[in-house]
Design an enzyme around this catalytic site. Sequence first.
Site, PDB file in Angstrom:
ATOM      1  N   LYS A  22       2.203 -23.930 -19.870  1.00  0.00           N
ATOM      2  CA  LYS A  22       1.527 -23.484 -21.095  1.00  0.00           C
ATOM      3  C   LYS A  22       1.919 -22.048 -21.424  1.00  0.00           C
ATOM      4  O   LYS A  22       2.275 -21.741 -22.561  1.00  0.00           O
ATOM      5  CB  LYS A  22       0.009 -23.605 -20.898  1.00  0.00           C
ATOM      6  N   SER A  23       1.873 -21.165 -20.435  1.00  0.00           N
ATOM      7  CA  SER A  23       2.210 -19.745 -20.691  1.00  0.00           C
ATOM      8  C   SER A  23       3.622 -19.617 -21.221  1.00  0.00           C
ATOM      9  O   SER A  23       3.897 -18.859 -22.159  1.00  0.00           O
ATOM     10  CB  SER A  23       2.153 -18.948 -19.386  1.00  0.00           C
ATOM     11  N   ARG A  27       5.161 -18.481 -25.116  1.00  0.00           N
ATOM     12  CA  ARG A  27       6.144 -17.394 -25.240  1.00  0.00           C
ATOM     13  C   ARG A  27       7.441 -17.895 -25.870  1.00  0.00           C
ATOM     14  O   ARG A  27       8.063 -17.200 -26.660  1.00  0.00           O
ATOM     15  CB  ARG A  27       6.421 -16.796 -23.856  1.00  0.00           C
ATOM     16  N   SER A 188      -3.032  -7.652 -16.471  1.00  0.00           N
ATOM     17  CA  SER A 188      -3.138  -8.750 -17.435  1.00  0.00           C
ATOM     18  C   SER A 188      -1.780  -9.005 -18.053  1.00  0.00           C
ATOM     19  O   SER A 188      -1.224  -8.145 -18.744  1.00  0.00           O
ATOM     20  CB  SER A 188      -4.155  -8.420 -18.535  1.00  0.00           C
ATOM     21  N   GLN A 190      -1.203 -10.990 -20.438  1.00  0.00           N
ATOM     22  CA  GLN A 190      -1.320 -11.100 -21.898  1.00  0.00           C
ATOM     23  C   GLN A 190      -1.233  -9.730 -22.543  1.00  0.00           C
ATOM     24  O   GLN A 190      -0.516  -9.543 -23.535  1.00  0.00           O
ATOM     25  CB  GLN A 190      -2.635 -11.784 -22.267  1.00  0.00           C
ATOM     26  N   ASP A 349      -5.886 -18.352 -12.568  1.00  0.00           N
ATOM     27  CA  ASP A 349      -6.363 -19.596 -13.178  1.00  0.00           C
ATOM     28  C   ASP A 349      -6.685 -20.678 -12.141  1.00  0.00           C
ATOM     29  O   ASP A 349      -7.254 -21.720 -12.486  1.00  0.00           O
ATOM     30  CB  ASP A 349      -5.325 -20.117 -14.184  1.00  0.00           C
ATOM     31  N   LYS A 376     -12.663 -15.618 -19.241  1.00  0.00           N
ATOM     32  CA  LYS A 376     -11.764 -16.753 -19.504  1.00  0.00           C
ATOM     33  C   LYS A 376     -12.407 -17.705 -20.522  1.00  0.00           C
ATOM     34  O   LYS A 376     -13.357 -17.329 -21.191  1.00  0.00           O
ATOM     35  CB  LYS A 376     -11.416 -17.458 -18.182  1.00  0.00           C
ATOM     36  N   ARG A 422     -10.145 -25.999 -17.623  1.00  0.00           N
ATOM     37  CA  ARG A 422      -9.970 -25.989 -16.161  1.00  0.00           C
ATOM     38  C   ARG A 422     -11.249 -26.440 -15.448  1.00  0.00           C
ATOM     39  O   ARG A 422     -11.196 -26.998 -14.370  1.00  0.00           O
ATOM     40  CB  ARG A 422      -9.504 -24.620 -15.686  1.00  0.00           C
TER      41      ARG A 422
HETATM   42  C1  S3P Z   1      -1.873 -15.844 -19.228  1.00  0.00           C
HETATM   43  C2  S3P Z   1      -2.330 -14.794 -18.478  1.00  0.00           C
HETATM   44  C3  S3P Z   1      -3.624 -14.836 -17.788  1.00  0.00           C
HETATM   45  C4  S3P Z   1      -4.109 -16.274 -17.594  1.00  0.00           C
HETATM   46  C5  S3P Z   1      -4.015 -17.081 -18.851  1.00  0.00           C
HETATM   47  C6  S3P Z   1      -2.573 -17.133 -19.328  1.00  0.00           C
HETATM   48  C7  S3P Z   1      -0.598 -15.678 -19.949  1.00  0.00           C
HETATM   49  O1  S3P Z   1      -4.572 -14.135 -18.556  1.00  0.00           O
HETATM   50  O2  S3P Z   1      -5.436 -16.283 -17.137  1.00  0.00           O
HETATM   51  O3  S3P Z   1      -4.455 -18.404 -18.630  1.00  0.00           O
HETATM   52  O4  S3P Z   1      -0.055 -16.663 -20.458  1.00  0.00           O
HETATM   53  O5  S3P Z   1      -0.115 -14.539 -20.023  1.00  0.00           O
HETATM   54  P1  S3P Z   1      -4.731 -12.516 -18.458  1.00  0.00           P
HETATM   55  O6  S3P Z   1      -3.496 -11.885 -18.958  1.00  0.00           O
HETATM   56  O7  S3P Z   1      -5.905 -12.210 -19.341  1.00  0.00           O
HETATM   57  O8  S3P Z   1      -4.995 -12.240 -17.020  1.00  0.00           O
END
Ligand code: S3P
Length: 464
Positions: A22-23, A27, A188, A190, A349, A376, A422
Site C-alpha cells: 500500500k505504501s 508513492r 514518521s 509520511q 503497523d 492511526k 488492521r
Molecule cells: C506510512 C507510514 C506510517 C504507517 C502508515 C503508512 C507510509 O505512518 O503507519 O500506515 O506509507 O509512509 P507514519 O508516517 O505516520 O508513521
Amino acid sequence: MNGERFEPSGPLRGTLAPPPDKSISHRAAIVAAMGEGETAIHGYLRSADTLATVEAIKGLGAGVEELDRVGLGEKSASSTENSPNPRGSVALDLLISGVGLRGPRSAAVDVGNAGTLLRLLPGWLAGQPGGEWTLDGDESIRKRPVDRIAQPLTAMGARVSCRDEKHAPLRVRGSELHGIEYRLPVASAQVKSCLLLAGLLAEGETSVIEPAPSRDHTERMLARAGVALETRDVGTSLAIRGALPARRVTVRPAERLELGELFVPGDLSSAAFPLVAALLVPGSEVRLEGVGVNPYRVGVLGILNRMGAAVEVIETAPAGGEPRATLVARHGPLVATRVGAGEVPLAIDELPLVALAGCFADGETVVSGAEELRHKESDRISTVVEGLRGLGAEIEATADGFVVAGSGELRGGAFDSAGDHRLAMLGAVAGLASREGVEVRGLEAALVSYPGFGSDLRSLRGAS
Ligand code: S3P
C-alpha cells in the site's frame, strides 16, 4: 449489527501472494503523476485507499489507464524484475501519464481514509504558485493530525491551513518555497516524504532529520526517478536508545522526474496477518510469496524472532528497487518480549499483531514508546486493548503502548473493528486461534488495504 464469524481453525496450510504494498502503491502513483511522460506500474494495489490516490492524481490532470494483461505479459518478459503476477484482481497494471513536477491543476481532493495520501500530496502541491487545493476525507481521517505536515511546510514558506490548526479539511495555496532543515519530533515516513516532495520545488536544500529511521520507500523511488538524494547517519547521540542511528535525508530542487517502469512488491503489513495466524494455529505452515522486506519495515520479523517464532525468510529478486522475500511461517511455542521506542517505527503497523501474539506467549509482553498508535485509523492502543480484552485477553493500556500477560490461549467472543482495517483483520486472526471463535463486526474495513483477505484465510483453511 451482524458480524462475520471466524471459528477456531484446524492447521492453516498453503501458499499466498499477499496484496501489493500500500505504501509503495501510493508513492508510485504520486511520483508517476509528478513525472514526465508515461510510467508503467505493475501490481498497483486495488484497494479503497490506493484507488483514492488514483482518483486524486486524475483530478490533478494525470492520465491513468489500465494496461491489458496480455500486453503486459509480453512486456514484463523482457524486464529484469519480471515477476508473474499471481495476485489476481487485487493487483492492477497501470499506465500513468504525468503532469510534470510543476503541472498539477487546482482541484478538490477526496482522500477517503488514506492518511498517506493526505500527508504526502500537500508536499508536492505547496510549491505550485497560483494553484489552490483542498484535501478532505472520511470521518476517521478528519480526526487524524495534519499539523505535523502543516507546520514544517509553513516554515518552508507554504500557505497551508487546516481546521482547528490540526485536522482536515486541509487547504493548500501554492507558493514559492525555500528549503529548511527539519528535525522530526517523531519518526514518521509520511511527514519525511511530504517534506522531501516539497524540497524538490524549494529553493536551496531541504534536510529532514529523523530520530530513528522510518521506511525509505520515497527515497528509493525518487532516486529511481532521477533525483539525487543524500542520506547519512548522524551518529547515535540523537537516536533513541536501542534504535538505529538518527538519519538525515537531503534533497535539492529537481527539474524533472522520470520513473519509467515499476513493479510493486507484496505488502508485509498485509502478509503479517496470515503469517501470525500460522504461528498461532497448531499444525500450521504457510508460505507467503513476493513480500517486500524493506529494511525499515521488517521490525515485526525481529520481534517475532525474539518471541521464538519459526519464520523462515528466503530472499528473492528485488522489485521496484525494494528487497523482496518468501516468508514461511510455522506454528510453535512463543515467549514474551519487550518492544521499545527504537523498534516502533520499524513495526508500527504490526504492533496490534504483537499484542495478539503476546496473548499466546509465555510471560509478559510489553510494548512502549508507541504513542503514535493513538493517531492511526483508530486509537490503536485503546481499540487493540479493548478488543482483545473482550476476547478474554489479559491486556492493559499504558500511555504509550500496552502490557499483555500471556496465557497461551484466547477465549473468543465479539470484536469490533472500529472501522479500522488492521483491527478488522486482527479480530479475524484472533478468531482462528481462539477456543470459541470470534465474531468480527465491521470486517469490510479490511478493504482499505487487503481486499480478498477473507478468501485468502479461507484458502488456507481449505488446504488443511
Ligand atoms: C506510512 C507510514 C506510517 C504507517 C502508515 C503508512 C507510509 O505512518 O503507519 O500506515 O506509507 O509512509 P507514519 O508516517 O505516520 O508513521
